[in-house]
Design a protein around this motif. Structure first.
Motif, PDB file in Angstrom:
ATOM      1  N   VAL A 127      40.504  35.795  50.815  1.00 18.74           N
ATOM      2  CA  VAL A 127      41.254  34.752  50.605  1.00 18.74           C
ATOM      3  C   VAL A 127      42.788  35.210  50.320  1.00 18.74           C
ATOM      4  CG1 VAL A 127      39.299  33.752  48.951  1.00 18.74           C
ATOM      5  CG2 VAL A 127      41.267  35.219  47.780  1.00 18.74           C
ATOM      6  N   LEU A 128      43.633  34.334  50.689  1.00 20.75           N
ATOM      7  CA  LEU A 128      45.152  34.687  50.671  1.00 20.75           C
ATOM      8  C   LEU A 128      45.536  34.913  49.344  1.00 20.75           C
ATOM      9  CD1 LEU A 128      47.346  34.835  52.831  1.00 20.75           C
ATOM     10  CD2 LEU A 128      48.001  32.481  52.095  1.00 20.75           C
ATOM     11  N   VAL A 129      45.243  34.006  48.375  1.00 24.75           N
ATOM     12  CA  VAL A 129      45.761  34.008  47.117  1.00 24.75           C
ATOM     13  C   VAL A 129      44.471  33.965  45.967  1.00 24.75           C
ATOM     14  CG1 VAL A 129      47.122  32.998  45.237  1.00 24.75           C
ATOM     15  CG2 VAL A 129      47.833  32.929  47.733  1.00 24.75           C
ATOM     16  N   ASP A 130      44.279  34.954  44.947  1.00 23.66           N
ATOM     17  CA  ASP A 130      43.649  34.716  44.076  1.00 23.66           C
ATOM     18  C   ASP A 130      44.507  34.235  42.781  1.00 23.66           C
ATOM     19  OD1 ASP A 130      41.965  35.082  41.815  1.00 23.66           O
ATOM     20  OD2 ASP A 130      40.875  36.919  42.284  1.00 23.66           O
ATOM     21  N   ARG A 131      44.108  33.037  42.224  1.00 24.56           N
ATOM     22  CA  ARG A 131      45.304  32.775  40.947  1.00 24.56           C
ATOM     23  C   ARG A 131      44.325  32.841  39.734  1.00 24.56           C
ATOM     24  NH1 ARG A 131      46.709  26.902  39.993  1.00 24.56           N
ATOM     25  NH2 ARG A 131      46.779  27.914  37.743  1.00 24.56           N
ATOM     26  N   GLY A 132      43.086  33.427  39.682  1.00 19.57           N
ATOM     27  CA  GLY A 132      42.270  33.539  38.520  1.00 19.57           C
ATOM     28  C   GLY A 132      41.705  32.346  38.058  1.00 19.57           C
ATOM     29  N   GLU A 133      41.312  32.312  36.656  1.00 19.90           N
ATOM     30  CA  GLU A 133      40.779  31.252  35.963  1.00 19.90           C
ATOM     31  C   GLU A 133      39.470  30.694  36.865  1.00 19.90           C
ATOM     32  OE1 GLU A 133      42.078  29.811  33.179  1.00 19.90           O
ATOM     33  OE2 GLU A 133      43.644  31.200  33.231  1.00 19.90           O
ATOM     34  N   ARG A 134      38.661  31.610  36.868  1.00 17.35           N
ATOM     35  CA  ARG A 134      37.613  31.277  37.642  1.00 17.35           C
ATOM     36  C   ARG A 134      36.463  30.556  36.570  1.00 17.35           C
ATOM     37  NH1 ARG A 134      39.298  33.227  40.840  1.00 17.35           N
ATOM     38  NH2 ARG A 134      38.825  35.418  41.438  1.00 17.35           N
ATOM     39  N   GLU A 135      35.874  29.429  37.081  1.00 11.95           N
ATOM     40  CA  GLU A 135      34.854  28.881  36.611  1.00 11.95           C
ATOM     41  C   GLU A 135      33.466  29.156  36.952  1.00 11.95           C
ATOM     42  OE1 GLU A 135      36.130  24.600  36.987  1.00 11.95           O
ATOM     43  OE2 GLU A 135      37.939  25.041  35.557  1.00 11.95           O
ATOM     44  N   LEU A 136      33.161  30.086  38.144  1.00  7.49           N
ATOM     45  CA  LEU A 136      32.075  30.451  38.561  1.00  7.49           C
ATOM     46  C   LEU A 136      31.758  31.983  38.511  1.00  7.49           C
ATOM     47  CD1 LEU A 136      31.337  27.423  40.963  1.00  7.49           C
ATOM     48  CD2 LEU A 136      30.358  27.534  38.741  1.00  7.49           C
ATOM     49  N   PRO A 137      30.796  32.416  38.522  1.00  4.95           N
ATOM     50  CA  PRO A 137      30.553  33.715  38.712  1.00  4.95           C
ATOM     51  C   PRO A 137      30.802  34.320  40.093  1.00  4.95           C
ATOM     52  CG  PRO A 137      28.474  33.008  38.349  1.00  4.95           C
ATOM     53  CD  PRO A 137      29.506  31.903  38.337  1.00  4.95           C
ATOM     54  N   LEU A 138      32.116  34.003  40.714  1.00  6.84           N
ATOM     55  CA  LEU A 138      32.412  34.697  42.097  1.00  6.84           C
ATOM     56  C   LEU A 138      33.586  35.498  42.067  1.00  6.84           C
ATOM     57  CD1 LEU A 138      31.806  30.925  43.714  1.00  6.84           C
ATOM     58  CD2 LEU A 138      30.907  33.115  44.570  1.00  6.84           C
TER      59      LEU A 138
END
Lengths: 170, 336
Positions: A127-138
């Motif tokens: 991914v180009l950007v990871d902005r955090g705040e995941r709602e799923l375990p990925l």
């Protein structure tokens, strides 16, 4: 109106990603991968990565609109595009490319769609950007840029030429 | 169950389609007729159908978009192909499908259509796909369903068959790319054909240059001009410079009535042969909604020939029905 992330050169980030991706695939002995970009921003990034890595298999593209988990709440995205996966997925090493990783719901939908084409040997997520705040375990294997954004802020890739990252408030 | 019997010959009230099938935002909620629908909506249906075309190439020919929805095919009139493609479309969308052949079911026991609908709604149906021999039947049902239920017209009397028209438009767009320069000829029983009515409406909305209908005078409506098409009694004249030929199925049950000469005579005058095909443009496309009466409407050589897209129409029928189901259910109110 969007606010350009001025300190960020998207081309540079993609260059770095390409290097890391090549190393990662080599380390895991995943040869001759099949790259798939997620419409629309992910496909722009994938086109560049595909060229920089000189991959032999043609680039695939998927639109995850039919695999979203919020159809019953918001209905169909009318801009849905056809998915095109140019070769068999069965037994392949897939590189899945998206622009922004946030809740993880798009990646979840993309994985489900890919598996409806066949059973790949592996999937690497870039991914180009990871902005955090995941709602799923990925998680992503390759991340171009990590951003720490408050939930009311959005980050968006505009393109295709030039590729620019913008942030704005909801 | 009620005893208020719906006599078989009932004609439902003339439908006011335009408001009924759109929601407050002007989006498709039911799909009853192409009449009064905008070019944008017809184009949206074709665009979404294009996206669904790839599903047929997946190893698992399914997308989860209508998972958990219940779709009831209510066929008051027999059909094989239309019902099969609606059935397959719903299954490829991961919906649960019930096929009810009403001719042999409840209404023959005296249950009214509304009672049938109420019972199916009590089983939490989300969509009714309706085919009925009476014009306006699908409108009548759409007027009486709960807010979250969508209705699709799969053919009502001689009124409309909108999904057939849209799969034909989608096929024309695939082959010819653009509608604006096309001459399109429809050949056959225009008078009784719901397919022809819907096709003519869609072709007009999409801005086709010239729409022609070719038939014996007895099978043309008296007010053919008001359909928005030019009438021809002569096949050769009608086919001159034509880009697309749409054949209609000749209802064999009408053969031998006062309206029609013999099959042989009809084929002589209006049957499509390779020889007659030469009157049209060299790259003419030949379409037929199926099933074909070979040797009545057209020669086997034409039906199976290079100009024919008849099987492509069948494949497209699934994608177009998937599009219409997804668009209408995506815009219907979520059940409370």
């Amino acid at each position: 109106m969007g606010e350009t992330l001025s300190a960020v050169d998207v081309e540079d980030i993609i260059d770095t990603m390409a290097g890391e991706l090549a190393q990662e695939m080599k380390r895991k002995k995943r040869v001759d991968p099949l790259m798939i970009g997620v419409h629309t921003g992910g496909l722009w990034v994938a086109e560049k990565l595909h060229r920089k890595l000189g991959l032999k298999k043609p680039l695939g593209e998927i639109d995850i609109s039919f695999y979203r988990d919020d159809f019953s709440r918001i209905g169909l995205n009318p801009q849905v595009k056809p998915s095109q996966i140019p070769c068999e997925v069965e037994g392949e090493n897939i590189i899945l490319v998206d622009d922004v990783l946030y809740t993880g719901r798009t990646s979840r939908a993309a994985l489900n769609e890919i598996f409806d084409y066949g059973r790949p040997d592996s999937v690497t997520l870039a991914v180009l950007v990871d902005r955090g705040e995941r709602e799923l375990p990925l998680h992503a294997d390759i991340v171009g840029l990590k951003l720490d954004l408050s939930p009311e802020k959005q980050v968006k890739l505009t393109g295709p030429a030039p590729l620019v990252l913008e942030t704005n408030r909801n | 169950m009620s005893s208020s019997k719906q006599p078989a010959s009932t004609s439902f009230k003339a439908p006011d389609s335009s408001r009924l099938q759109l929601d407050e935002q002007g989006r498709l909620r039911h799909f009853l007729t192409v009449e009064s629908l905008s070019k944008d909506i017809l184009t949206e249906i074709m665009d979404v159908a294009e996206s669904f075309s790839s599903v047929g190439h997946q190893a698992v020919k399914k997308v989860p978009v209508l998972r958990g929805k219940t779709i009831v095919n209510l066929f008051f009139e027999n059909s094989t192909r239309t019902r099969t493609t609606f059935d397959l479309a719903a299954k490829r969308l991961s919906a649960d499908v019930i096929n009810l052949n009403i001719a042999t079911s409840a209404t023959s026991k005296g249950e009214s259509i509304l009672d049938t609908i109420r019972n199916l709604e009590a089983m939490h149906a989300d969509m009714f796909v309706v085919r009925h021999s009476d014009s306006g039947a699908a409108h009548f049902i759409a007027n009486n369903v709960e807010p979250h239920v969508s209705v699709i017209n799969a053919g009502d009397g001689s009124h409309a068959h909108p999904t057939q028209a849209m799969l034909d438009m989608f096929t024309i767009r695939q082959v010819k790319k653009d509608f604006s320069n096309l001459n399109v000829a429809i050949i056959g029983d225009i008078l009784h054909s719901r397919v022809a009515r819907s096709q003519i409406q869609a072709l007009n909305t999409l801005g086709v240059k010239d729409i022609r209908v070719i038939a014996p005078r007895t099978l043309l409506p008296s007010d053919v001009g008001s359909l928005g098409a030019h009438a021809y009694g002569d096949l050769r004249q009608g086919l001159d410079n034509v880009d697309v030929i749409i054949m209609l199925r000749l209802q064999r049950e009408r053969m031998g009535s006062a309206l029609l000469p013999s099959e042989h005579e009809y084929f002589e005058c209006f049957g499509l042969t390779e020889e007659k095909l030469a009157y049209a443009k060299p790259d003419v496309t030949v379409m037929h909604p199926g099933p074909i009466n070979r040797g009545v409407e057209m020669d086997a050589a034409v039906a199976d020939g290079a100009h024919s897209v008849i099987l492509q129409q069948v494949t497209n029928g699934i994608a177009v029905r998937m599009a219409v189901m997804t668009l209408t259910l995506g815009h219907s109110k979520v059940a409370g």
